[in-house]
Design a protein around this motif. Sequence first.
Motif, PDB file in Angstrom:
ATOM      1  N   GLY A  84       0.821  -1.193   0.000  1.00  0.00           N
ATOM      2  CA  GLY A  84       0.000   0.000   0.000  1.00  0.00           C
ATOM      3  C   GLY A  84       0.860   1.249   0.000  1.00  0.00           C
ATOM      4  O   GLY A  84       2.095   1.183   0.097  1.00  0.00           O
ATOM      5  N   MET A  85       0.196   2.390  -0.106  1.00  0.00           N
ATOM      6  CA  MET A  85       0.911   3.661  -0.191  1.00  0.00           C
ATOM      7  C   MET A  85       1.740   3.944   1.055  1.00  0.00           C
ATOM      8  O   MET A  85       2.888   4.370   0.944  1.00  0.00           O
ATOM      9  N   ASP A  86       1.191   3.712   2.245  1.00  0.00           N
ATOM     10  CA  ASP A  86       1.932   3.990   3.474  1.00  0.00           C
ATOM     11  C   ASP A  86       3.202   3.151   3.568  1.00  0.00           C
ATOM     12  O   ASP A  86       4.266   3.655   3.938  1.00  0.00           O
ATOM     13  N   VAL A  87       3.090   1.868   3.209  1.00  0.00           N
ATOM     14  CA  VAL A  87       4.255   0.978   3.241  1.00  0.00           C
ATOM     15  C   VAL A  87       5.292   1.450   2.225  1.00  0.00           C
ATOM     16  O   VAL A  87       6.490   1.501   2.518  1.00  0.00           O
ATOM     17  N   SER A  88       4.832   1.817   1.039  1.00  0.00           N
ATOM     18  CA  SER A  88       5.751   2.279  -0.006  1.00  0.00           C
ATOM     19  C   SER A  88       6.470   3.555   0.400  1.00  0.00           C
ATOM     20  O   SER A  88       7.672   3.702   0.164  1.00  0.00           O
ATOM     21  N   LEU A  89       5.763   4.491   1.014  1.00  0.00           N
ATOM     22  CA  LEU A  89       6.396   5.725   1.480  1.00  0.00           C
ATOM     23  C   LEU A  89       7.457   5.418   2.533  1.00  0.00           C
ATOM     24  O   LEU A  89       8.557   5.983   2.504  1.00  0.00           O
ATOM     25  N   LYS A  90       7.144   4.503   3.448  1.00  0.00           N
ATOM     26  CA  LYS A  90       8.130   4.115   4.470  1.00  0.00           C
ATOM     27  C   LYS A  90       9.353   3.467   3.831  1.00  0.00           C
ATOM     28  O   LYS A  90      10.486   3.728   4.238  1.00  0.00           O
TER      29      LYS A  90
END
Length: 123
Positions: A3-9
Amino acid sequence: MAGMDVSLKEMMTIDGAVGAAVVDYGSGMALGTLGGSKDLDLQVAAAGNTEVVKAKLRTMDSLGLKDSIEDILITLGGQYHIIRPITGRGGKGLFLYLALDRARANLAMSRHQLRAIEEKLEV
């Protein structure tokens, strides 16, 4: 798939990362951001880099280039800025934006890691 949050991290774990965003280049709005600083406003960067992507796409169209953008690199005195349009399903019209501290980053590795993150991202 991530997901987006995981990718940003994951983007922020890249050596030298100072800010990361997933941006809609239709609107210029950042859908998600992580990092940044008083000197790097990710909302302003998202809007400004949207114009970079749109200009490059217009130029490619004018030249009749039937290719896709892998990434756009902007090199500053102290930073690298990487813009990577998302090509996976559901990613049409979006790009990843990563700002790196030039003194701490390895550009080749950063591009490689960003490509891997983009391939896993599910929006």
